[in-house]
Every structure is written in C-alpha cells, then in structure tokens.
Write a protein that holds these residues in place. Structure first.
Motif, short mmCIF file in Angstrom:
data_model
loop_
_atom_site.label_atom_id
_atom_site.label_comp_id
_atom_site.label_asym_id
_atom_site.label_seq_id
_atom_site.Cartn_x
_atom_site.Cartn_y
_atom_site.Cartn_z
N SER A 21 2.80 11.84 0.71
CA SER A 21 1.74 11.00 1.40
C SER A 21 1.87 9.56 0.31
CB SER A 21 0.19 11.06 0.49
OG SER A 21 0.61 12.44 1.08
N VAL B 274 -10.09 8.09 4.47
CA VAL B 274 -9.64 9.55 5.49
C VAL B 274 -9.15 10.31 4.44
CG1 VAL B 274 -7.39 8.60 6.68
CG2 VAL B 274 -9.21 6.97 6.67
N ALA B 275 -9.02 9.71 2.90
CA ALA B 275 -8.06 10.69 2.58
C ALA B 275 -8.49 11.84 1.91
CB ALA B 275 -7.16 10.25 1.62
N VAL C 80 -9.86 14.01 5.70
CA VAL C 80 -9.22 14.72 6.79
C VAL C 80 -8.46 16.11 5.38
CG1 VAL C 80 -7.83 13.47 7.55
CG2 VAL C 80 -7.24 13.02 5.48
N PHE D 234 -5.53 17.07 11.00
CA PHE D 234 -6.72 16.57 11.69
C PHE D 234 -7.16 16.77 13.27
CE2 PHE D 234 -3.21 13.37 10.81
CZ PHE D 234 -3.94 12.35 11.66
N GLU E 170 -3.63 8.97 5.77
CA GLU E 170 -3.63 10.36 6.06
C GLU E 170 -2.91 11.31 6.63
OE1 GLU E 170 -1.97 8.06 8.90
OE2 GLU E 170 -3.11 7.71 7.81
N TRP F 210 -7.62 7.12 13.07
CA TRP F 210 -8.28 7.12 12.12
C TRP F 210 -10.02 6.54 12.72
CZ3 TRP F 210 -7.73 2.85 6.78
CH2 TRP F 210 -6.25 3.53 6.73
N ILE G 265 -10.77 10.55 13.13
CA ILE G 265 -9.90 11.16 12.06
C ILE G 265 -11.91 10.93 12.14
CG2 ILE G 265 -10.27 11.32 9.78
CD1 ILE G 265 -7.42 10.27 10.43
#
Length: 463
Positions: A22, A60-61, A64, A77, A217, A377, A380
């Motif tokens: 990541s 975001v992290a 997801v 995702f 993500e 994004w 998501i």
C-alpha cells in the motif's frame, strides 16, 4: 492455498507485505519531486493542504478496508461495489481504476529511465524503459509471495530514506545541526506570508495533494491474496493511514521550513530537490546522487505495485465477464499472467510517448489517469454508502470508517470538489479534456458488454 472463489489467486501475502504494498503504490516521485507543484500554489500553507488530503486518504483507506474485510474476494472494492451499488458501478469503477494504474505504471517506468540518465546520460531512454519493464514483469509473473517480498524491500528503502529525512529535518528545525543554527519556522511566514497566494492558491493545491495520495486504496486489492484478511486488512489500513499522514504532512512542513517556498517551488530535477538541499546542507557526500538512488527505487516500487493492482483489477473484470475470459487465467503459482500482460499496455504507451511526442502525449495520458482515478474514489464512497445501508442490523466489520455515513458523504463531496478544482489548474487541464471523454466511453461501452454477456450466457445454457 488456492481459493476458487477468488478465481485461483493464492493467499500468500503477509501482513507486513500488505502494508508495504500500500505504501509502495502511494509514496513515489510525487512526494520527492512533485510536491514542488503544490508548494508553488499554496506556499507554506501546503502543510494544511496535505493534512486535508491525508484525511481524505484515511477515509478512502478505512472505507475500502471495511468493505473488503467482509468480502475478501478478487476485485477488491470494485467487486464489492458491484455487489452493493450495482453492476454498472462495479464496471465503471474497475475499468477507470485499471486505466489509472496502467498509465501510472508506464509513467513510473519512464521516470525511472530518466533517473538513470543522471549517472549515464548517454543511455537511450528506451533501453532503460525496456530493462525495467522486463524486470517488473518478471516479478509480477512470479508467485505472489515473491512479489510481496520484493515490494516490501523496495518500499523499505524509500521509507527508510523518509524517516532519516524527517529525523534530520526535525533536529535541524528545532535544535540545529553541527555548523547550522536551528532553522525554526520563520520561513513559514516569510516571502509573502503563510498563505502567499491566498485561499485560491490553497484550494487549487488541494487537487495536487489529493492526487499524491492515490494508491492508498490498494490495501483492498490485496485482500484476496492475504493469508488472514480479517487480521491483515484492518492492521494495514491503520498503519498506512498513519504513515501517509506523517510522511506527507511532516515532510512538506520541514521542506518549507528549511528551504524558502519560492525556491522549493522551482524544483527542476533531482539535484534541486528540497530533499537534496537538507542532505547537502549537513555535508552528506554526493547528496544528489544518493537522493537519485532513492527516487529511482521509489519509481520502480510504485511501478511494481501499480502493475500488480492493474493486473488484479483486470483479472476481476474477466471473472465477471466484463473483459475477455482468457484474462482470468491463473498459473499454478497464483499469477494472472494474461491479465498482467494486458496491463503492460501502459508500459508500451509510455515508451512510445517518451520516444515520439512526450510534450503532447504525456499530458493526455496523465489526464486520463488523474480523472479516472478520482472517479474510482467517488465510486468507492458511493459503494460504501450502499454497503452500510445494506448491512444495517448485521454485526459490524472488524474495521469501520469512523463517523460513516456522514464521513462517506463529506468525503464524496470533497473528491467532487477536487475534480472541479482540476479544471482551474493549468497543470491538470488535460484531466477534464481527456478524462471526461474517457469515462463517457466507459459508460457507453457498458450496454454493449452487458449484451455480449447475456448472449454468451444464453449460448452456454443452450449447449
């Protein structure tokens, strides 16, 4: 072991490897060199800009991670989006994300070739690009555990360099270094003040900072190959969110404290990087050469990770028959070789662009990558809202986005604001010019693909 629900992918990635994968996709040349663009817009206020971007990246992290820890399947995702927000969302999300990663990997490999020229300017760019492309392909063709180990050490090099920079930078700012008085924070308010270009400059810089966090993500894309998704994914999400905020915010804060923002904004090449300025000021031998090695490693690490992400996304599309079925094939080592090969399109496009028309072609490729990445994004957060709504009354996931669904809505609005801001940012003009037509093309292709899937299903039933 193989997991047939994951299309043959093997669960061989460890927790430490997932965390570094990541980071590998997020910390690249955008921080070491690209931060100068954000500084030129916001001045010392770039610290606040990267802090706001970090909050969005954390959202975001966690979003997801919350979704994929419940559904640790191929496609990350994108597959969850298809499950909860509908097949159109899953389709657009994955194709946009694939395009972003494919273009990014090509750009990073070309960048790596340019860094080689720092030492050997006579080496043709195409030769370096081909060499690095073959090496990265070899890693991605191998067993996923080997990929994870290579990426772990790739990312470790740049993380170590960042930690050294941060430690020396804090010492320099607060206490001073041998032969150097403490820099303090006077540079934050010098040269026009903390916000020299006003609120407009800060708002425009937000888009640059947010794009820098692209890749956070990727923790979701490793779920199908994690040995223990319920343990590893939440842990990786927390670590990545913390490290990204620390690295980006603290690093840019140190830069504008040590180097006047007007100089940091004028970076043109490794030798003028603000990171080099700190190492050189304390007498580190060959500071520019050392930093070039770190940035070269950062580019290769980012390329390695993005090719992995692109291939897993394409593999997921093929599993759902939104891409040719052959791209879902997986070797005994767990590598989706055909999907990897299909994802090398960016390597070829970037190499051709660098050789024939870099000034005209690269902005177009960058525009598609930036715009489609932000669309991914947005979707998501759309998927996360649908996920939360559908799971009311069920046991909560091991990791949850704090404050959701309110934070999901606010984060979605923030990303929309970022995309709008790109229209007023000269450097990102192509994001709208070519990004919108590309996303429109993806949308228009959906009915045709659905029709093909239906005919294929009818043919299978008749046979």
């Amino acid at each position: 072991m193989a997991d047939h629900a994951n299309g043959g992918l093997l669960r061989q990635l460890t927790s430490r490897q997932i965390g570094m994968i990541s980071l590998g996709g997020t910390i690249g040349t955008g921080l070491f060199l690209g931060s100068s663009l954000a500084i030129s817009m916001a001045g010392p206020a770039v610290v606040l800009v990267y802090l706001v971007g970090a909050l969005a990246a954390v959202a975001v992290a966690y979003a997801v991670a919350e979704m994929v820890v419940v559904h640790p399947e191929a496609g990350g995702f994108g597959a969850v989006g298809a499950r909860y927000a509908g097949p159109l969302v899953g389709y657009v999300q994955r194709w946009c994300y694939w395009a972003t990663q494919v273009i990014t990997v090509g750009g990073e490999v070309v960048a790596a070739g340019l860094y080689v020229r720092y030492w050997w300017p006579q080496v043709p760019l195409w030769a370096s690009v081909c060499l690095f492309s073959v090496a990265i392909l070899g890693v991605n063709f191998a067993a996923v555990r080997l990929f994870g180990e290579v990426e772990y050490w790739f990312a470790m090099i740049k993380v170590t360099a960042l930690v050294v920079f941060l430690v020396l930078g804090v010492l320099y700012v607060v206490f001073g270094l041998p032969g150097q008085d403490a820099a303090g924070l006077s540079a934050w308010t010098g040269h026009g003040g903390f916000m020299p270009n006003g609120l407009v400059g800060v708002l425009l810089a937000v888009s640059v900072a947010t794009f820098s966090y692209g890749g956070v993500e990727s923790v979701a894309m490793t779920a199908a190959e994690s040995r223990s998704p319920a343990r590893d994914i939440p842990r990786a999400a927390r670590r990545v969110a913390l490290r990204l905020g620390l690295f980006y915010v603290l690093a840019t804060g140190i830069i504008v404290a040590i180097v006047p923002w007007t100089e940091a904004a004028a970076v043109d090449g490794v030798a003028e990087s603000p990171f080099v300025a700190l190492f050189a000021s304390i007498g580190v031998p060959a500071a520019a050469g050392l930093m070039n090695l770190v940035i070269l490693t950062a580019a290769l690490s980012a390329a390695n990770t993005t090719l992995y992400l692109a291939s897993r996304t394409m593999h997921s599309l093929a599993l759902d028959r939104y891409a040719p079925k052959a791209l879902a094939a997986v070797t005994d080592r767990g590598s989706p070789v055909n999907a990897v090969l299909a994802s090398t399109a960016g390597l070829a496009a970037a190499a051709v662009a660098a050789a024939l028309s870099p000034d005209a072609a690269f902005p177009v490729l960058l525009g598609i990558a930036l715009f489609s990445g932000m669309v991914a994004w947005m979707l998501i957060f759309v998927s996360h809202l649908a996920f939360r709504r559908a799971r009311r009354g069920l046991p909560p996931a091991p990791v949850r986005l704090p404050g959701a669904p309110v934070t999901s809505v606010l984060s979605l609005l923030y990303v929309v604001l970022v995309v709008v801001a790109t229209a007023f940012t000269e450097a990102f003009g192509p994001a709208w010019q070519v990004g919108v037509p590309f996303v429109a093309l993806v949308l228009l292709s959906y009915p045709l693909v659905r029709l093909r899937r239906r005919r294929a299903a009818d043919y299978t039933e008749s046979v």
